[in-house]
Scaffold this active site. Sequence first.
Site, PDB file in Angstrom:
ATOM      1  N   SER A  18      -6.755   9.702 -27.198  1.00 24.91           N
ATOM      2  CA  SER A  18      -7.340   9.106 -28.274  1.00 24.91           C
ATOM      3  C   SER A  18      -8.788   9.559 -28.209  1.00 24.91           C
ATOM      4  CB  SER A  18      -7.206   7.750 -28.285  1.00 24.91           C
ATOM      5  OG  SER A  18      -8.064   7.272 -29.347  1.00 24.91           O
ATOM      6  N   ASP A  45      -8.384   7.846 -34.349  1.00 20.46           N
ATOM      7  CA  ASP A  45      -8.172   6.473 -34.839  1.00 20.46           C
ATOM      8  C   ASP A  45      -9.113   6.275 -36.067  1.00 20.46           C
ATOM      9  OD1 ASP A  45      -6.425   5.206 -32.982  1.00 20.46           O
ATOM     10  OD2 ASP A  45      -7.574   5.797 -31.540  1.00 20.46           O
ATOM     11  N   MET A 147       1.735  -0.726 -31.438  1.00 19.96           N
ATOM     12  CA  MET A 147       0.513  -0.980 -30.720  1.00 19.96           C
ATOM     13  C   MET A 147       0.666  -2.018 -29.537  1.00 19.96           C
ATOM     14  SD  MET A 147      -1.726   0.483 -32.595  1.00 19.96           S
ATOM     15  CE  MET A 147      -2.872   0.127 -31.541  1.00 19.96           C
ATOM     16  N   GLY A 155     -10.191   0.686 -24.726  1.00 17.05           N
ATOM     17  CA  GLY A 155     -10.501  -0.029 -23.343  1.00 17.05           C
ATOM     18  C   GLY A 155      -9.862  -1.312 -23.488  1.00 17.05           C
ATOM     19  N   THR A 208      -9.042   5.790 -23.059  1.00 17.22           N
ATOM     20  CA  THR A 208     -10.089   5.768 -21.736  1.00 17.22           C
ATOM     21  C   THR A 208      -9.537   6.243 -20.586  1.00 17.22           C
ATOM     22  OG1 THR A 208     -10.687   3.354 -22.793  1.00 17.22           O
ATOM     23  CG2 THR A 208     -11.117   3.775 -20.400  1.00 17.22           C
TER      24      THR A 208
END
Length: 233
Positions: A18, A45, A147, A155, A208
């Site tokens: 991402s 995103d 999700m 994060g 992350t």
Amino acid sequence: MKRTWESFSNKELLVSPSLLAADFSNLESEIKRIEDAGADMLHLDIMDGHFVPNISFGPPVVSAIRKKTDIFFDTHLMLTNPAKYIEPFAKAGADLITFHVECDDDPDEVIALCRKFDLKVGMVIKPKTPAEALFPYLEKIDMILVMSVEPGFGGQSFMSEVLGKCRTLRNEITARNLPILLEIDGGIDAKTVIPSAQNGVNLMVAGTSVFRHPEGADKAIELLKSAQKDLVL
Ligand code: DX5
Ligand code: ZN
């Protein structure tokens, strides 16, 4: 080297880093870094400050990075009204658009718009939305996204309570003999990738844990892909 949609199989554990976790002041080199590290797609995103309490970037940024890379763009729209934005994102160079079943638009209309612009289509559910909300659309889409954090920010910690829904959706995909890829998004790292794969997820979004891995993106993607052995379809 660009991978086409046709090259992606459910049998392969795929990684879609991402861009939200990248250094936004150096997007070109950040994308090159994860391409060289073996990323299969790039997860974009898109947040409107309304469907989610954050704003990220829009079509002009997608269009700018499209000129720098041919990697497959896995575009996650966190928008209240996705229908209005299918054409701009298609023209900016998106390959696949994923929209939320919880949006205000008619899913069938959004799917039709994506097809009109020759896009692959995914549908996504938030952590508290049941798997069954997607059942009426499975024959019409190419990808499902579950999700594993509340959408809006990178994060966050992985919510293991969504794993049961992943299994339910994978079983439904198999029972209906559909080629749909199953993706998960939020808090995916070398640890959480394992139960995800065990529950039928083959497409891993990771922000992350890839862009900010202390040993580099190569190591991060290698660790994620080692969960190939855990994949149970
Ligand atoms: C959250 C986004 C995710 C997020 C993932 O709204 O949809 O794609 O950037 O980031 P990590 O991997 O850091 O949880
Ligand atoms: Zn996302």
